[in-house]
Design a protein around this motif. Structure first.
Motif, mmCIF file in Angstrom:
data_model
loop_
_atom_site.group_PDB
_atom_site.id
_atom_site.type_symbol
_atom_site.label_atom_id
_atom_site.label_comp_id
_atom_site.label_asym_id
_atom_site.label_seq_id
_atom_site.Cartn_x
_atom_site.Cartn_y
_atom_site.Cartn_z
ATOM 1 N N PRO A 158 31.954 22.495 103.848
ATOM 2 C CA PRO A 158 31.543 22.356 105.247
ATOM 3 C C PRO A 158 30.447 23.373 105.587
ATOM 4 N N PRO A 159 29.714 23.138 106.685
ATOM 5 C CA PRO A 159 28.569 23.995 107.006
ATOM 6 C C PRO A 159 28.868 25.487 107.108
ATOM 7 N N THR A 160 29.997 25.864 107.700
ATOM 8 C CA THR A 160 30.288 27.297 107.828
ATOM 9 C C THR A 160 30.485 27.935 106.461
ATOM 10 N N GLU A 161 31.171 27.248 105.548
ATOM 11 C CA GLU A 161 31.328 27.776 104.199
ATOM 12 C C GLU A 161 29.996 27.779 103.465
ATOM 13 N N ALA A 162 29.169 26.760 103.726
ATOM 14 C CA ALA A 162 27.843 26.714 103.108
ATOM 15 C C ALA A 162 26.996 27.893 103.580
ATOM 16 N N LEU A 163 27.169 28.285 104.844
ATOM 17 C CA LEU A 163 26.446 29.458 105.350
ATOM 18 C C LEU A 163 26.871 30.711 104.590
ATOM 19 N N ARG A 164 28.166 30.847 104.322
ATOM 20 C CA ARG A 164 28.646 31.974 103.519
ATOM 21 C C ARG A 164 27.970 31.977 102.145
ATOM 22 N N TRP A 165 27.907 30.814 101.522
ATOM 23 C CA TRP A 165 27.253 30.712 100.213
ATOM 24 C C TRP A 165 25.790 31.108 100.319
ATOM 25 N N GLY A 166 25.131 30.672 101.392
ATOM 26 C CA GLY A 166 23.727 31.012 101.567
ATOM 27 C C GLY A 166 23.511 32.506 101.669
ATOM 28 N N VAL A 167 24.309 33.154 102.496
ATOM 29 C CA VAL A 167 24.184 34.612 102.657
ATOM 30 C C VAL A 167 24.499 35.313 101.342
ATOM 31 N N ALA A 168 25.510 34.833 100.632
ATOM 32 C CA ALA A 168 25.856 35.422 99.339
ATOM 33 C C ALA A 168 24.705 35.268 98.350
ATOM 34 N N ALA A 169 24.144 34.066 98.255
ATOM 35 C CA ALA A 169 23.060 33.824 97.299
ATOM 36 C C ALA A 169 21.824 34.649 97.643
ATOM 37 N N GLY A 170 21.499 34.751 98.930
ATOM 38 C CA GLY A 170 20.358 35.553 99.328
ATOM 39 C C GLY A 170 20.557 37.025 99.019
ATOM 40 N N THR A 171 21.742 37.533 99.290
ATOM 41 C CA THR A 171 22.032 38.946 99.048
ATOM 42 C C THR A 171 22.032 39.262 97.558
ATOM 43 N N LEU A 172 22.671 38.424 96.765
ATOM 44 C CA LEU A 172 22.756 38.669 95.329
ATOM 45 C C LEU A 172 21.387 38.619 94.652
ATOM 46 N N SER A 173 20.441 37.902 95.248
ATOM 47 C CA SER A 173 19.112 37.798 94.633
ATOM 48 C C SER A 173 18.325 39.098 94.694
ATOM 49 N N THR A 174 18.788 40.066 95.491
ATOM 50 C CA THR A 174 18.056 41.340 95.621
ATOM 51 C C THR A 174 18.368 42.310 94.485
ATOM 52 N N ARG A 175 19.164 41.869 93.506
ATOM 53 C CA ARG A 175 19.574 42.764 92.415
ATOM 54 C C ARG A 175 18.478 43.018 91.393
ATOM 55 N N ALA A 176 17.416 42.214 91.403
ATOM 56 C CA ALA A 176 16.374 42.330 90.382
ATOM 57 C C ALA A 176 15.027 41.997 91.001
ATOM 58 N N ALA A 177 13.959 42.391 90.323
ATOM 59 C CA ALA A 177 12.607 42.124 90.809
ATOM 60 C C ALA A 177 12.288 40.637 90.709
ATOM 61 N N GLY A 178 11.582 40.134 91.715
ATOM 62 C CA GLY A 178 11.180 38.741 91.705
ATOM 63 C C GLY A 178 12.230 37.842 92.302
ATOM 64 N N GLY A 179 11.789 36.704 92.841
ATOM 65 C CA GLY A 179 12.714 35.791 93.499
ATOM 66 C C GLY A 179 13.734 35.164 92.584
ATOM 67 N N THR A 180 13.413 35.011 91.296
ATOM 68 C CA THR A 180 14.345 34.375 90.354
ATOM 69 C C THR A 180 14.881 35.352 89.314
#
Length: 312
Positions: free
Chosen positions: A271-293
């Protein structure tokens, strides 16, 4: 699980890490690092969705040059299907140089090249479960055909989403507001939302955006370290990530990974609220390394980290 079709630009990112001011006048400065990486909002979102286990195809244009071949190799390595990526030998592949500071702020210098060359005629909707367009303000060749493409997609039962990103011309126009009647999910940050609508506050901008969209549409407002807001009608949901357990390395592409996380979760049936959690998680976890991928989240990581987020 259905296929995500991402339409937009391809470019490389050259990320230059700064630890102090830079000077002109033939001055040479030693910097901590430089990184060559997959760039562009659209491609980063596509790679993020593929990393999360969603079948993903990219529709784009690249040059037949060193940067273009690097991008093709990276898309293959990262699991993005690219049969709809057109190779144009007459134009160089786009590139962006990011000058990044330790606090995460950055300046971006972009040479357009093939950026903005994708057209509506390049898109084959067959087999798509959702269609997403990134970096709207850079997609000059796409503008004329995009309303018709989105209308056709919705007529086929294919939901649409759009991430406008920053407008380099800072006019915040280019036919975007009329296009919103065909957009099911809009991703934007506060600067983009207020720029597009002319409103002074994020809340007022969200209201104006929703008024231009279909009745059941949603706006995902990206708020950086403060998480993201999911808005639909009169409802507002804020999701925030827990404190980082690792050093923040690079925020390049974090918003694009957030979009990937949300779309991937929706395609997984959440559902959308859980999808929002996934979005925030994915965005935050992407900051662990240089570059978007550099180190985008896996589905297991996103699910685990999403459970730790707060929702209000």
């Amino acid at each position: 699980m259905g296929r995500l079709l991402v339409v937009g630009e391809l470019c490389v990112d050259l990320i230059v890490e700064l630890d102090g001011p830079i000077d002109f006048g033939q001055a040479e400065r030693i910097v901590p690092s430089t990184t060559l990486a997959m760039g562009s909002s659209s491609a980063i979102t596509a790679c993020g969705a593929a990393r999360l286990g969603v079948p993903t195809s990219l529709v784009s244009v690249r040059g037949d040059d060193v940067f273009g071949r690097f991008l093709a190799s990276e898309l293959d390595r990262l699991g993005v299907e690219q049969s709809q990526v057109r190779v144009d030998a007459s134009t160089p592949t786009g590139s962006s140089t990011h000058l990044t500071r330790p606090d995460g702020d950055r300046a971006i210098l972009t040479a357009m090249g093939s950026i903005g060359a994708v057209r509506a005629e390049d898109v084959d909707l067959a087999g798509a479960a959702r269609i997403h367009v990134g970096s709207y303000f850079l997609q000059h060749a796409l503008w004329p055909g995009l309303p018709g493409l989105f209308a056709e997609a919705r007529a086929r039962g294919i939901p649409t989403s759009l991430d406008p990103n920053f407008d380099p011309a800072e006019t915040w126009d280019s036919g975007l507001l009329p296009l919103l009647e065909h957009v099911d999910v809009l991703f934007c940050n506060e600067q983009e939302a207020t720029g597009i609508t002319g409103e002074e506050s994020l809340d007022a901008a969200i209201d104006a955006l929703l008024a231009a969209m279909p009745a059941d549409a949603r706006v995902i407002a990206k708020r950086g370290a403060e998480g993201a807001v999911l808005a639909s009608g009169d409802a507002r949901t804020l999701a925030t990530a827990p404190a980082l357990e690792w050093p923040l390395v690079d925020t390049v592409g974090a918003g694009d990974s957030l979009a990937a996380g949300y779309l991937a979760a929706i395609l997984r049936g959440l559902p959308p609220t859980e999808a929002l959690r996934w979005g925030v998680a994915a965005g935050t976890l992407s900051t662990r390394a240089a570059g978007g991928t550099g180190q985008q989240a896996t589905a297991e990581e996103a699910e685990r980290f999403a459970r730790l987020s707060t929702v209000a």
